[in-house]
Write a protein that holds these residues in place. Structure first.
Motif, mmCIF file in Angstrom:
data_model
loop_
_atom_site.group_PDB
_atom_site.id
_atom_site.type_symbol
_atom_site.label_atom_id
_atom_site.label_comp_id
_atom_site.label_asym_id
_atom_site.label_seq_id
_atom_site.Cartn_x
_atom_site.Cartn_y
_atom_site.Cartn_z
ATOM 1 N N GLN A 67 0.832 -1.196 0.000
ATOM 2 C CA GLN A 67 0.000 0.000 0.000
ATOM 3 C C GLN A 67 0.874 1.256 0.000
ATOM 4 O OE1 GLN A 67 -2.231 -1.147 3.513
ATOM 5 N NE2 GLN A 67 -4.110 -1.400 2.290
ATOM 6 N N GLU A 68 1.904 1.255 0.839
ATOM 7 C CA GLU A 68 2.841 2.383 0.878
ATOM 8 C C GLU A 68 3.496 2.576 -0.484
ATOM 9 O OE1 GLU A 68 3.491 4.633 3.095
ATOM 10 O OE2 GLU A 68 2.813 3.827 5.009
ATOM 11 N N ASP A 69 3.862 1.465 -1.127
ATOM 12 C CA ASP A 69 4.490 1.518 -2.438
ATOM 13 C C ASP A 69 3.536 2.126 -3.460
ATOM 14 O OD1 ASP A 69 6.659 0.895 -4.274
ATOM 15 O OD2 ASP A 69 5.383 -0.731 -5.017
ATOM 16 N N ALA A 70 2.279 1.724 -3.425
ATOM 17 C CA ALA A 70 1.279 2.259 -4.358
ATOM 18 C C ALA A 70 1.087 3.759 -4.140
ATOM 19 C CB ALA A 70 -0.048 1.522 -4.194
ATOM 20 N N ALA A 99 -4.929 -3.582 -7.844
ATOM 21 C CA ALA A 99 -4.574 -4.482 -6.746
ATOM 22 C C ALA A 99 -5.725 -5.469 -6.530
ATOM 23 C CB ALA A 99 -4.314 -3.685 -5.469
ATOM 24 N N ALA A 100 -5.419 -6.520 -5.816
ATOM 25 C CA ALA A 100 -6.389 -7.592 -5.591
ATOM 26 C C ALA A 100 -7.601 -7.099 -4.799
ATOM 27 C CB ALA A 100 -5.724 -8.738 -4.845
ATOM 28 N N THR A 101 -8.696 -7.837 -4.928
ATOM 29 C CA THR A 101 -9.890 -7.568 -4.135
ATOM 30 C C THR A 101 -9.524 -7.599 -2.657
ATOM 31 O OG1 THR A 101 -11.244 -8.598 -5.846
ATOM 32 C CG2 THR A 101 -12.225 -8.396 -3.643
ATOM 33 N N ALA A 102 -10.055 -6.653 -1.900
ATOM 34 C CA ALA A 102 -9.842 -6.537 -0.450
ATOM 35 C C ALA A 102 -8.404 -6.201 -0.077
ATOM 36 C CB ALA A 102 -10.303 -7.800 0.269
ATOM 37 N N SER A 103 -7.663 -5.589 -1.000
ATOM 38 C CA SER A 103 -6.281 -5.218 -0.709
ATOM 39 C C SER A 103 -6.168 -3.808 -0.130
ATOM 40 C CB SER A 103 -5.425 -5.329 -1.969
ATOM 41 O OG SER A 103 -5.910 -4.443 -2.957
ATOM 42 N N GLY A 104 -7.282 -3.110 -0.038
ATOM 43 C CA GLY A 104 -7.272 -1.779 0.558
ATOM 44 C C GLY A 104 -7.068 -0.655 -0.432
ATOM 45 N N LYS A 105 -7.634 -0.783 -1.628
ATOM 46 C CA LYS A 105 -7.474 0.262 -2.644
ATOM 47 C C LYS A 105 -8.083 1.587 -2.201
ATOM 48 C CE LYS A 105 -9.202 -2.501 -5.818
ATOM 49 N NZ LYS A 105 -9.088 -3.842 -5.248
ATOM 50 N N THR A 106 -9.194 1.542 -1.504
ATOM 51 C CA THR A 106 -9.823 2.786 -1.047
ATOM 52 C C THR A 106 -8.948 3.469 -0.008
ATOM 53 O OG1 THR A 106 -11.995 1.827 -1.494
ATOM 54 C CG2 THR A 106 -11.939 3.813 -0.130
ATOM 55 N N VAL A 107 -8.356 2.701 0.874
ATOM 56 C CA VAL A 107 -7.444 3.274 1.867
ATOM 57 C C VAL A 107 -6.218 3.866 1.172
ATOM 58 C CG1 VAL A 107 -5.936 2.757 3.830
ATOM 59 C CG2 VAL A 107 -8.228 1.780 3.738
ATOM 60 N N ILE A 108 -5.721 3.173 0.149
ATOM 61 C CA ILE A 108 -4.597 3.702 -0.627
ATOM 62 C C ILE A 108 -4.981 5.059 -1.223
ATOM 63 C CG2 ILE A 108 -3.221 3.370 -2.725
ATOM 64 C CD1 ILE A 108 -3.369 0.308 -2.131
ATOM 65 N N ALA A 109 -6.170 5.138 -1.814
ATOM 66 C CA ALA A 109 -6.635 6.394 -2.408
ATOM 67 C C ALA A 109 -6.737 7.492 -1.351
ATOM 68 C CB ALA A 109 -7.984 6.178 -3.088
ATOM 69 N N MET A 110 -7.252 7.158 -0.185
ATOM 70 C CA MET A 110 -7.372 8.149 0.890
ATOM 71 C C MET A 110 -5.992 8.657 1.322
ATOM 72 S SD MET A 110 -10.546 8.581 1.243
ATOM 73 C CE MET A 110 -11.914 7.701 0.513
ATOM 74 N N LYS A 111 -5.032 7.767 1.393
ATOM 75 C CA LYS A 111 -3.673 8.170 1.790
ATOM 76 C C LYS A 111 -3.039 9.043 0.710
ATOM 77 C CE LYS A 111 -0.171 8.290 4.566
ATOM 78 N NZ LYS A 111 -0.245 9.090 5.793
ATOM 79 N N ILE A 112 -3.311 8.749 -0.555
ATOM 80 C CA ILE A 112 -2.817 9.598 -1.639
ATOM 81 C C ILE A 112 -3.397 11.002 -1.488
ATOM 82 C CG2 ILE A 112 -2.906 10.014 -4.133
ATOM 83 C CD1 ILE A 112 -2.901 6.882 -4.436
ATOM 84 N N ALA A 113 -4.706 11.091 -1.262
ATOM 85 C CA ALA A 113 -5.356 12.393 -1.093
ATOM 86 C C ALA A 113 -4.747 13.148 0.081
ATOM 87 C CB ALA A 113 -6.859 12.206 -0.895
ATOM 88 N N GLN A 114 -4.556 12.457 1.181
ATOM 89 C CA GLN A 114 -3.982 13.096 2.371
ATOM 90 C C GLN A 114 -2.549 13.557 2.110
ATOM 91 O OE1 GLN A 114 -1.697 11.469 4.936
ATOM 92 N NE2 GLN A 114 -2.000 12.984 6.537
ATOM 93 N N THR A 115 -1.785 12.755 1.397
ATOM 94 C CA THR A 115 -0.396 13.108 1.079
ATOM 95 C C THR A 115 -0.345 14.322 0.154
ATOM 96 O OG1 THR A 115 0.285 10.805 1.325
ATOM 97 C CG2 THR A 115 1.769 12.236 0.096
ATOM 98 N N LEU A 116 -1.220 14.351 -0.850
ATOM 99 C CA LEU A 116 -1.251 15.487 -1.768
ATOM 100 C C LEU A 116 -1.772 16.749 -1.087
ATOM 101 C CD1 LEU A 116 -2.586 13.793 -5.030
ATOM 102 C CD2 LEU A 116 -0.246 14.560 -4.560
#
Length: 162
Positions: A47-50, A64-81
């Motif tokens: 997730q950090e890598d993504a 990424a695979a089902t249930a891999s946390g894509k929404t959380v990844i997106a939220m972290k991208i938004a927060q980082t930006l």
């Protein structure tokens, strides 16, 4: 041509002995928002890598695979930006799942909902259904929000010639 095809066009032109001159007129997002990250678990390595790759590229598809946390990844991208973000989903169930995730990550006070009868924009992130945006009588309202980041859930279902 779509910017994602630049490397293909450059290679094709080089094969013809042409060196392209490219002027990139995009404006990089300017971080304006600092929101707390409240997600109760540390991100996994993949997730950090993504997040890192997406922030660096400023665009892409999170694959990424089902249930891999894509929404959380997106939220972290938004927060980082740190930019105002619109997250589009295609179903009512995805609307509420994504809102729950955003509220878990950032708190309820910065999350908006546009869909299923509600039309309120969040101060940091708004989760909206495509159908609600399409049905909006005043689509300029979305431009007025000055979203600088867009996520499209299930983007592989979106088809377009442009």
């Amino acid at each position: 041509f779509p910017v994602g095809l630049y490397s293909v066009v450059k290679k094709a032109l080089a094969g013809q002995g042409v060196t392209p001159v490219v002027e990139d007129l995009r404006v990089a997002p300017q971080s304006k928002y600092t929101v707390s990250w409240n997600f109760p678990h540390p991100l996994r390595d993949y997730q950090e890598d993504a997040v890192s790759k997406a922030v660096k590229a400023q665009r892409g598809v999170i694959w990424a695979a089902t249930a891999s946390g894509k929404t959380v990844i997106a939220m972290k991208i938004a927060q980082t930006l740190g930019v105002k973000t619109l997250f589009l989903v295609n179903t009512k169930e995805a609307l509420y799942d994504t809102i729950r995730c955003a509220e878990l990550c950032f708190g309820k006070e910065v999350v908006g909902q546009y869909g299923d009868g509600k039309k309120n924009f969040g101060s940091f992130i708004t989760v909206a259904t495509v159908s609600a945006v399409h049905a909006s009588k005043y689509k300029g309202l979305f431009f007025e929000q000055n979203f600088q980041c867009l996520f499209i859930d299930e983007c592989h279902h979106v088809g377009s010639d442009t």
